[in-house]
Scaffold this motif. Structure first.
Motif, PDB file in Angstrom:
ATOM      1  N   SER A   1       0.819  -1.216   0.000  1.00  0.00           N
ATOM      2  CA  SER A   1       0.000   0.000   0.000  1.00  0.00           C
ATOM      3  C   SER A   1       0.852   1.264   0.000  1.00  0.00           C
ATOM      4  CB  SER A   1      -0.893   0.031   1.248  1.00  0.00           C
ATOM      5  OG  SER A   1      -1.675  -1.121   1.329  1.00  0.00           O
TER       6      SER A   1
ATOM      7  N   LEU B   1      -0.266   5.169   0.906  1.00  0.00           N
ATOM      8  CA  LEU B   1      -1.410   5.979   1.341  1.00  0.00           C
ATOM      9  C   LEU B   1      -0.962   7.405   1.652  1.00  0.00           C
ATOM     10  CD1 LEU B   1      -3.223   3.360   3.616  1.00  0.00           C
ATOM     11  CD2 LEU B   1      -3.831   4.076   1.320  1.00  0.00           C
TER      12      LEU B   1
ATOM     13  N   GLU C   1      -3.438  10.190   2.782  1.00  0.00           N
ATOM     14  CA  GLU C   1      -4.647  10.938   3.159  1.00  0.00           C
ATOM     15  C   GLU C   1      -4.364  12.373   3.562  1.00  0.00           C
ATOM     16  OE1 GLU C   1      -8.138   9.894   3.321  1.00  0.00           O
ATOM     17  OE2 GLU C   1      -8.095  12.075   3.415  1.00  0.00           O
TER      18      GLU C   1
ATOM     19  N   ILE D   1      -9.396  12.035   0.881  1.00  0.00           N
ATOM     20  CA  ILE D   1      -8.864  11.191  -0.189  1.00  0.00           C
ATOM     21  C   ILE D   1      -9.526   9.810  -0.161  1.00  0.00           C
ATOM     22  CG2 ILE D   1      -6.746  10.018  -0.948  1.00  0.00           C
ATOM     23  CD1 ILE D   1      -5.320  12.702  -0.412  1.00  0.00           C
ATOM     24  N   ARG D   2      -9.719   9.270   1.031  1.00  0.00           N
ATOM     25  CA  ARG D   2     -10.393   7.958   1.110  1.00  0.00           C
ATOM     26  C   ARG D   2     -11.838   8.057   0.614  1.00  0.00           C
ATOM     27  NH1 ARG D   2      -9.156   6.879   5.980  1.00  0.00           N
ATOM     28  NH2 ARG D   2      -7.414   5.472   5.684  1.00  0.00           N
TER      29      ARG D   2
ATOM     30  N   SER E   1     -11.850   8.332  -3.178  1.00  0.00           N
ATOM     31  CA  SER E   1     -11.428   7.165  -3.946  1.00  0.00           C
ATOM     32  C   SER E   1     -12.288   5.935  -3.665  1.00  0.00           C
ATOM     33  CB  SER E   1      -9.955   6.847  -3.680  1.00  0.00           C
ATOM     34  OG  SER E   1      -9.808   6.291  -2.412  1.00  0.00           O
ATOM     35  N   GLU E   2     -12.979   5.905  -2.516  1.00  0.00           N
ATOM     36  CA  GLU E   2     -13.792   4.720  -2.212  1.00  0.00           C
ATOM     37  C   GLU E   2     -15.294   5.027  -2.256  1.00  0.00           C
ATOM     38  OE1 GLU E   2     -12.397   3.046   1.471  1.00  0.00           O
ATOM     39  OE2 GLU E   2     -10.532   2.343   0.564  1.00  0.00           O
TER      40      GLU E   2
ATOM     41  N   LEU F   1      -7.484  11.908  -8.415  1.00  0.00           N
ATOM     42  CA  LEU F   1      -8.472  11.133  -7.653  1.00  0.00           C
ATOM     43  C   LEU F   1      -9.840  11.157  -8.317  1.00  0.00           C
ATOM     44  CD1 LEU F   1      -7.574  12.435  -4.115  1.00  0.00           C
ATOM     45  CD2 LEU F   1      -7.769  10.011  -4.687  1.00  0.00           C
TER      46      LEU F   1
ATOM     47  N   ASP G   1      -4.219   6.265   8.142  1.00  0.00           N
ATOM     48  CA  ASP G   1      -3.578   5.538   7.034  1.00  0.00           C
ATOM     49  C   ASP G   1      -2.675   4.417   7.566  1.00  0.00           C
ATOM     50  OD1 ASP G   1      -4.682   6.912   4.915  1.00  0.00           O
ATOM     51  OD2 ASP G   1      -2.904   8.129   4.483  1.00  0.00           O
TER      52      ASP G   1
ATOM     53  N   ARG H   1      -4.678   4.931  -4.329  1.00  0.00           N
ATOM     54  CA  ARG H   1      -5.951   5.664  -4.345  1.00  0.00           C
ATOM     55  C   ARG H   1      -6.214   6.297  -5.707  1.00  0.00           C
ATOM     56  NH1 ARG H   1      -8.479   3.898   0.054  1.00  0.00           N
ATOM     57  NH2 ARG H   1      -7.404   4.343   2.013  1.00  0.00           N
TER      58      ARG H   1
END
Ligand code: NAP
Length: 425
Positions: free
Chosen positions: A122, A124, A126, A136-137, A140-141, A209, A310, A327
């Motif tokens: 990973s 990350l 954030e 950011i999470r 992207s999710e 993103l 993160d 991400r």
């Protein structure tokens, strides 16, 4: 299950993270099932006082990355090198990496994401945009299934602090900047903030993103706030706007536009209420509607909290033998040239109040295909000020019209030209 954490940098963010890792160890283990163990923190100055015990400090950056007890590396030293190469070294060794380094991600993001993908670990970041704001999470999710239209971000706390203070006190830019430096809101060398470079790095990340398009920070059209006059903040308020430095990433004509510039924002827009050093990102999508992410964009506590989130995420995945995919997933999208972007402009002209001046000015706009939405005059005689707000027209047309106005005998000065936020695309 234990995960050893090595931290590169023990300053504002790294120092707070190290303190939190030690203080919150049991709490984090109870909540997440992961036992995070601080192994080492690399710094430059071994003698400086830190908010965590001296036994953790080293000045050997590489030894932290290479330590077999370190399974996860957090980069909080800033700058491009040696941070970039240390991150690549950690990834190549199969160690997940967490960073808050927006400048590095904006400059070497794709290379770093590829290295993480190749290593199956990973990466990350954030805290790289919006500091402590979870942004950011969610982008992207949670919003992965939404075809977003536009992101409008107040992503630099220093400039927002300065513009807010100019608005509240009516003080000139230079005085407010000096006060911001005295209070620690602005660096001794404020160029990266007031010139818009920091916001451009974040705009690059936001565009990646939201739209899967990579526009290096150097290719982002960037204007800072150093040319903003308090007079325009006051006139803008009279017209129903405030002035914000916005990072804009939007889908336009099948491509993507990414830019940073001062912008007039209507006083009833949610971003108008984001004052002081706060950050906010306003997200527009066809089905989700409008979302506002707002909060502290900097500071040791907020930023370290986002970094720690993160770290927990990456550690969980490491233990599960999985990884968080980068991400940002880059696709084939294209970048729309800046000259093609359409917007409204606010223009302040210092003119002679003579018969026919207005007709002459209207003629210039007409010749360039720009129509005027409203005109307002302040003063008379030789000291007349004209404030104009135009309708949406391409950037290139506005720029040509402003050049032509500058050449008119009756226009003493084009004193200001600031873009106005457009309705949703
Ligand atoms: N501060 C914020 O509010 C904030 C918000 C969002 C993102 N970020 C990002 O977070 C990162 C860290 O920011 P920060 O404010 O914590 O910076 P900082 O206070 O300047 O801390 C940097 C740390 O890295 C160490 N360091 C730097 N270069 C080094 C080198 N060559 N060798 C060894 N150690 C080195 C410094 O050591 P010494 O302590 O010995 O000098 C210091 O401990 C940056 O990428 C920044 O953009 C910061």
């Amino acid at each position: 299950m234990r995960v050893g954490v090595g931290v590169l940098g023990g300053g504002t963010v790294g120092g707070t993270l190290a303190r939190k890792l030690l203080a919150e160890r049991e709490n984090i283990a109870a909540k997440s099932g992961v036992e995070l163990e601080l192994v080492k923190v690399a710094v430059r100055d071994l003698d400086r006082e830190r908010p965590f015990p001296a036994e953790y400090v080293t000045d050997d950056l590489q030894s932290v990355v290479d330590d077999p007890d370190v399974q996860l590396v957090v980069e909080l030293m800033g700058g491009i090198e040696p941070a970039g190469d240390l991150i690549l070294r950690a990834l190549a060794a199969g160690k997940p990496v967490v960073t808050a380094n927006k400048a590095l991600i904006a400059e070497r993001g794709p290379e770093i994401f590829e290295a993480a993908t190749a290593a199956g670990v990973s990466i990350l970041f954030e805290a790289a945009v919006g500091g402590g704001i979870p942004l950011i999470r969610p982008l992207s999710e949670s919003l992965a299934g939404e075809r977003l239209n536009r992101l409008l971000g107040i992503v630099n706390g220093t400039t927002n602090y300065i513009l807010s203070a100019m608005d509240a006190d009516g003080a000139p830019y230079a005085d407010v900047l000096a006060e911001a430096q005295r209070l620690g809101y602005a660096e001794a060398d404020p160029t990266a903030d007031v010139g818009g470079g920091d916001a451009a790095a974040k705009a690059t990340i936001l565009a990646g993103l939201a739209f899967g398009v990579w526009v290096g920070a150097d290719a982002v059209h960037t204007e800072g706030i150093d040319g903003i006059d308090t007079l325009d903040i006051e006139f803008a308020r009279d017209l129903g706007y405030c002035v914000k430095l916005l990072a804009v990433a939007e889908s336009v004509n099948g491509g993507v536009s990414v830019r940073v510039h001062p912008t007039l924002v209507p006083l009833d827009h949610p971003l108008a209420n984001v004052r002081g050093a706060h950050n906010a990102v306003f997200v527009e999508g066809p089905d989700i509607g409008d979302l506002l992410f707002m909060g502290p964009g900097a500071g040791g506590g907020p930023t370290a909290t986002a970094v720690l989130g993160d770290v927990i995420d990456a550690a969980r995945d490491l233990l599960a033998g999985t990884r968080v995919a980068p991400r940002i997933k880059l696709g084939e999208g294209s970048v729309v040239p800046f000259g093609e972007i359409s917007s409204k402009w606010y223009i302040r002209l210092e003119v002679a109040d003579a018969p026919g001046v207005l007709a002459q000015i209207a003629g210039v706009f007409g010749e360039h295909g720009v129509s005027i939405m409203s005109v307002w005059q302040d003063g008379r005689g030789d000291d007349a000020t004209l404030l104009l707000v135009t309708h949406d027209a391409p950037e290139a047309a506005h720029q040509a019209a402003v050049r032509a106005l500058d050449g008119l005998d009756t226009v003493k000065q084009v004193a200001a030209a600031i873009r106005v936020i457009s309705p949703e695309p």
